[in-house]
Design a protein around this motif. Structure first.
Motif, PDB file in Angstrom:
ATOM      1  N   ASP A  45       0.845  -1.281   0.085  1.00 14.38           N
ATOM      2  CA  ASP A  45      -0.032  -0.159   0.131  1.00 14.38           C
ATOM      3  C   ASP A  45       0.806   1.195  -0.080  1.00 14.38           C
ATOM      4  O   ASP A  45       0.593   2.329  -0.772  1.00 14.38           O
ATOM      5  N   LYS A  49       0.842   4.386  -2.793  1.00 15.04           N
ATOM      6  CA  LYS A  49       0.641   5.620  -2.462  1.00 15.04           C
ATOM      7  C   LYS A  49       1.735   6.491  -3.356  1.00 15.04           C
ATOM      8  O   LYS A  49       1.732   7.528  -3.715  1.00 15.04           O
ATOM      9  N   ARG A  52       1.453   7.010  -6.819  1.00 13.67           N
ATOM     10  CA  ARG A  52       0.227   7.259  -7.291  1.00 13.67           C
ATOM     11  C   ARG A  52      -0.764   6.286  -8.123  1.00 13.67           C
ATOM     12  O   ARG A  52      -1.212   6.557  -9.281  1.00 13.67           O
ATOM     13  N   ASP A  74      -6.929  10.968  -5.922  1.00 11.87           N
ATOM     14  CA  ASP A  74      -6.008  10.580  -4.750  1.00 11.87           C
ATOM     15  C   ASP A  74      -6.479   9.315  -4.095  1.00 11.87           C
ATOM     16  O   ASP A  74      -5.880   9.080  -2.877  1.00 11.87           O
ATOM     17  N   PHE A  76      -5.375   6.365  -3.983  1.00 14.71           N
ATOM     18  CA  PHE A  76      -4.249   5.308  -4.444  1.00 14.71           C
ATOM     19  C   PHE A  76      -4.462   4.068  -3.297  1.00 14.71           C
ATOM     20  O   PHE A  76      -4.722   4.433  -2.073  1.00 14.71           O
ATOM     21  N   GLY A  77      -4.058   3.137  -3.785  1.00 12.89           N
ATOM     22  CA  GLY A  77      -4.025   1.970  -3.067  1.00 12.89           C
ATOM     23  C   GLY A  77      -4.106   0.513  -3.774  1.00 12.89           C
ATOM     24  O   GLY A  77      -4.133   0.577  -5.097  1.00 12.89           O
TER      25      GLY A  77
END
Length: 111
Positions: A45, A49, A52, A74, A76-77
């Motif tokens: 993770d 991030k 991105r 945003d 992200f993951g």
């Protein structure tokens, strides 16, 4: 013409890895744009991030997402990604989006 960098960002177990890579290869062949294709595996993770990463699969040409309108996102993951295409959803970006990015055309699709 400079060689373009095409990245397919994925996480292990994504069911759309091969189909997405196949579409990227098809877009490269269709456009005759010199390009290197590589699959990038996102392992954590934190890495998602940092890079991105909007979900698996993500396709970028020279570091730019092939989907229009992603610059402000945003979320992200390590997650599955779907694409809104012609009134429905797909687990891979369309070949035409990748081809347009290779040709550096303004995307005609919207979220």
């Amino acid at each position: 013409m400079a060689t373009r960098q095409v990245e397919v960002l994925v996480f292990e177990g994504c069911p759309n890895i091969e189909k997405t890579a196949e579409r990227a290869r098809e877009a490269i062949a269709r456009t005759s744009v010199p390009a290197d294709l590589r699959v990038v595996r996102i392992e954590s993770d934190g890495e998602a991030k940092r890079l991105r990463f909007l979900g698996s699969p993500t396709v970028r040409v020279d570091g730019v997402d092939v989907e229009a309108g992603t610059q402000g996102r945003d979320d992200f993951g390590l997650q599955c990604r779907v694409y809104a295409v012609e009134g429905g959803y797909q687990g891979t970006p369309p070949t035409d989006w990748i081809a347009a990015a290779l040709r550096r055309e303004e995307p005609t699709h919207a979220r």
